[in-house]
Scaffold this motif. Structure first.
Motif, PDB file in Angstrom:
ATOM      1  N   VAL A  69       0.838  -1.201   0.000  1.00 37.53           N
ATOM      2  CA  VAL A  69       0.000   0.000   0.000  1.00 37.53           C
ATOM      3  C   VAL A  69       0.871   1.248   0.000  1.00 37.53           C
ATOM      4  O   VAL A  69       0.634   2.199  -0.760  1.00 37.53           O
ATOM      5  N   TYR A  70       1.902   1.249   0.841  1.00 36.85           N
ATOM      6  CA  TYR A  70       2.798   2.410   0.911  1.00 36.85           C
ATOM      7  C   TYR A  70       3.551   2.599  -0.402  1.00 36.85           C
ATOM      8  O   TYR A  70       3.710   3.730  -0.880  1.00 36.85           O
ATOM      9  N   GLY A  71       4.014   1.498  -0.989  1.00 33.90           N
ATOM     10  CA  GLY A  71       4.761   1.600  -2.238  1.00 33.90           C
ATOM     11  C   GLY A  71       3.934   2.186  -3.366  1.00 33.90           C
ATOM     12  O   GLY A  71       4.413   3.038  -4.130  1.00 33.90           O
ATOM     13  N   TYR A  72       2.674   1.758  -3.484  1.00 32.08           N
ATOM     14  CA  TYR A  72       1.803   2.316  -4.517  1.00 32.08           C
ATOM     15  C   TYR A  72       1.497   3.792  -4.232  1.00 32.08           C
ATOM     16  O   TYR A  72       1.414   4.605  -5.152  1.00 32.08           O
ATOM     17  N   MET A  73       1.301   4.117  -2.953  1.00 32.45           N
ATOM     18  CA  MET A  73       1.031   5.516  -2.619  1.00 32.45           C
ATOM     19  C   MET A  73       2.171   6.412  -3.070  1.00 32.45           C
ATOM     20  O   MET A  73       1.955   7.460  -3.686  1.00 32.45           O
TER      21      MET A  73
END
Length: 272
Positions: A69-73
């Motif tokens: 989730v953090y990487g896509y954000m």
């Protein structure tokens, strides 16, 4: 997919139909994308709404793993996806209300918030008596977020206006006027508006008034800041980087606009 984790804030089918075409496809080459993007967006909105830490994001099957989730954000932030979605929804809502896509007037204001030990730029706001950052926002007359700039709290509102207008003007060519309070009545703000081809209109408090008084035009941006106050991730600035702070506010604005576009409990009136 667990669609109703938490307090029932998962995206509805209608809401995801607005978002799905705006999500970039997977890049060619390598392994195919296996992440459920609807589930990932639910996780992002859940984090901003509840204010939980990244590592405390509920694990699968509720949401994808938090590093995903953090990487896509961060990837979407780098590619300008969040700003593109926000701008697209602003245009959709304005045109849906029978208005021009580009507003002719914007209302601006700042909100000072405390920071944490995460680091990053910060400063002392003598007026609010806190150490942290300022969220410099511009909204249209409906309260829709047109742009945001996050900077250290020791930068005066008038001094930070120029950088905000540099982001606004290319997106909204018909923008002609900016409404602001008296703290913007400074040479730096006047010069920034002049260079952007805008008229700065100062909304002054009525002489002799005391206590809380609703001020024309400016109440709209105050209401928008109040909307953001319902998102716990925005209660402080928990991010190390100002651009991530801007992304958190932008995500909250996107979710608020999705409620306007397709609210699950809003009664639809029959077509005339």
């Amino acid at each position: 997919m667990v669609g109703n984790f938490g307090s029932g804030q998962a995206l509805t089918d209608d809401q995801f139909r607005f978002l799905e075409p705006l999500i970039p496809p997977a890049r060619p080459g390598g392994r195919p994308r296996s992440t459920d993007m609807r589930n990932l967006l639910d996780g992002l909105f859940y984090l901003v709404r509840t204010g939980c830490q990244w590592r405390h994001l509920p694990p699968p099957p509720a949401f994808p793993p938090w590093p995903t989730v953090y990487g896509y954000m961060r990837a979407f932030l780098r590619d300008g996806v969040w700003e593109s979605i926000r701008h697209h929804f602003v245009v959709m809502l304005r045109e849906g209300a029978g208005r021009e896509a580009s507003p002719s007037a914007a209302i601006i204001d700042t909100q000072s918030v405390k920071t944490t030990e995460s680091g990053g730029p910060r400063g002392w706001d003598a007026a609010k008596r806190l150490k942290g950052r300022k969220r410099h926002i511009a909204v249209d007359t409906d309260g829709l977020l047109l742009g945001i700039l996050v900077h250290a709290a020791d930068i005066q509102d008038a001094d930070g206006l120029g950088d905000l207008l540099k982001r606004l003007k290319p997106l909204y060519n018909w923008l002609r006027a900016v409404f602001a309070d008296s703290i913007y009545n400074r040479l730096a703000a006047l010069l920034a508006c002049f260079l952007a081809g805008l008229v700065l209109i100062i909304v002054r408090r009525l002489a002799g008034s005391t206590g809380f008084v609703v001020q024309p035009r400016r109440w709209v941006v105050e209401r928008s800041l109040g909307w953001f106050g319902r998102w716990r991730r925005l209660s402080k600035d928990y991010e190390a980087l100002p651009e991530v702070s801007e992304a958190m506010v932008t995500l909250a604005a996107i979710r608020l606009m999705l409620h306007r576009l397709a609210h699950p409990n809003r009664r639809r009136l029959p077509a005339p």
